[in-house]
Motif scaffolding. Sequence first.
Motif, PDB file in Angstrom:
ATOM      1  N   GLU A  38       0.817  -1.221   0.000  1.00 48.73           N
ATOM      2  CA  GLU A  38       0.000   0.000   0.000  1.00 48.73           C
ATOM      3  C   GLU A  38       0.847   1.266   0.000  1.00 48.73           C
ATOM      4  OE1 GLU A  38      -3.149  -0.029  -0.501  1.00 48.73           O
ATOM      5  OE2 GLU A  38      -3.403  -2.197  -0.313  1.00 48.73           O
ATOM      6  N   PHE A  42      -5.459   0.293   6.551  1.00 46.08           N
ATOM      7  CA  PHE A  42      -4.154  -0.357   6.400  1.00 46.08           C
ATOM      8  C   PHE A  42      -3.269  -0.041   7.593  1.00 46.08           C
ATOM      9  CE2 PHE A  42       0.282  -0.376   4.861  1.00 46.08           C
ATOM     10  CZ  PHE A  42       0.367  -1.710   4.500  1.00 46.08           C
ATOM     11  N   HIS A  57      -4.665  -5.401   6.080  1.00 38.32           N
ATOM     12  CA  HIS A  57      -5.614  -4.520   5.403  1.00 38.32           C
ATOM     13  C   HIS A  57      -6.925  -4.401   6.184  1.00 38.32           C
ATOM     14  CE1 HIS A  57      -2.879  -5.640   2.084  1.00 38.32           C
ATOM     15  NE2 HIS A  57      -3.184  -4.452   1.600  1.00 38.32           N
TER      16      HIS A  57
END
Length: 450
Positions: free
Chosen positions: A77, A128, A174
């Motif tokens: 991410e 996240f 996540h």
Amino acid sequence: MLRAVNLVLDCTYVSESAGHGGMFPGGFTREKALLVLRNVSVPEHESLDSITDFQPQPVENEAMIFEATVTDVEIPESEALLHADCNGQEVSCEISQYFRHKEGKAGSGEEENTACFISSIHISGNSFSVTVVMKTIPYQNDSVGKDRWHPRLKVPLSPRGTITMTVAFAVFTHTPSIRTQLGNTVKLDCGLKLSAADVVSVEWWRQHKGSGRSIYMYQPGTANRETTGPWMDIQNLQDSGDASLFIEGLGVKDEGTYICLVSTTHYNAQQIIQVLVIEPPKVKLYSTPSHEGSSRSLLTCEINNYYPLDVHVKWGQKVPENEGKLIEISESYSTSHRENHDGTFTVSSIVSVTVPSPEERGTTYTCSVSHVSLQVPITASLHLASAADVESFIGLAGVSLATVIFIVFCCFLSSKRRDEGRSQCREQTAADTDTATPHVTTPQHKKKQH
């Protein structure tokens, strides 16, 4: 197509401070720090054209600027981290010193002459979270000048006055927080990235209401999927570093804080995942006669099978003469919460109202229920008949009942008469048959004599 960029994050360095006399811990101190993740790969985009490489300004030796090069460990991410400000998200970052396992210190002198730090990075919105373990470049104590040594952290500084490191290990999720309904299958996401092949073990813990216990453990060559309870896909762990935990048929008993603890030969790191059970209520509104007399009625709003505990009930009344405006009913009382077998709750809210007069025909009562599981309240409505309507209904029902009884009685008499007629007919037919039948005499043969 990917492009390497530098991610610069404002962080807080957290350290343990000395207590009174310097003998006992005195809590924690928090200081400003900067984390620079170098060579992070993100998808190519025109917005990246305006990005320039990080160039540290001349600072004092006590400043905390951590430069960590991302080579073998991918930062998940990274694009979301880069564009968090533009997306209206906040990034929180904490850094602290990290002490390796004892077995990680034994062996090569290179491991002994490195210091480690750990950083926890979170993107707001429960989207996240990643924990990164970083280690400094190997050094020799006698080869570093005093002016190139951080006075407090006791690690060497680069010519630019920064603490140069590489990313060695990362554990991420996540799903830092999960809200789900009863009976679902839930995946608690947990993944890991390593700079080199290593032996990996995973343990999942659950904490709730002050107590905690281990619910799943994987060690190479020892763990298999259990027939019941939470489980991991060991093949995914070995192939791609996916240490996610699966819970089937989630119940209230499964709510809590889950900890994914990943360990290697030298490092360990964890992610914390909050699992919240939410079950929307089922609402039913009905009326019953009041013991106070026929002029009043009890309205009961029954709220079933919800979780967690708190619900808010709001009563209202709509009278046609007020142009359908909702008038709040403030006087109500509730039963105590009742716990169901599945851990959900049930409660009833009750109001006593006056039966509408003929002029108040069309009055509607509403029960509006708010709960954390609902985006908008659930509203149940009930039209309460007036006293005149009730009397008219009772009179009509009495006439209808008498009519039905009369019709049934007539049908019964008619059926009985038909049955008697059929019986007399059968008897007459039988008598006529006996009269018409002739008598036949069978001749007798005389026995022949010899």
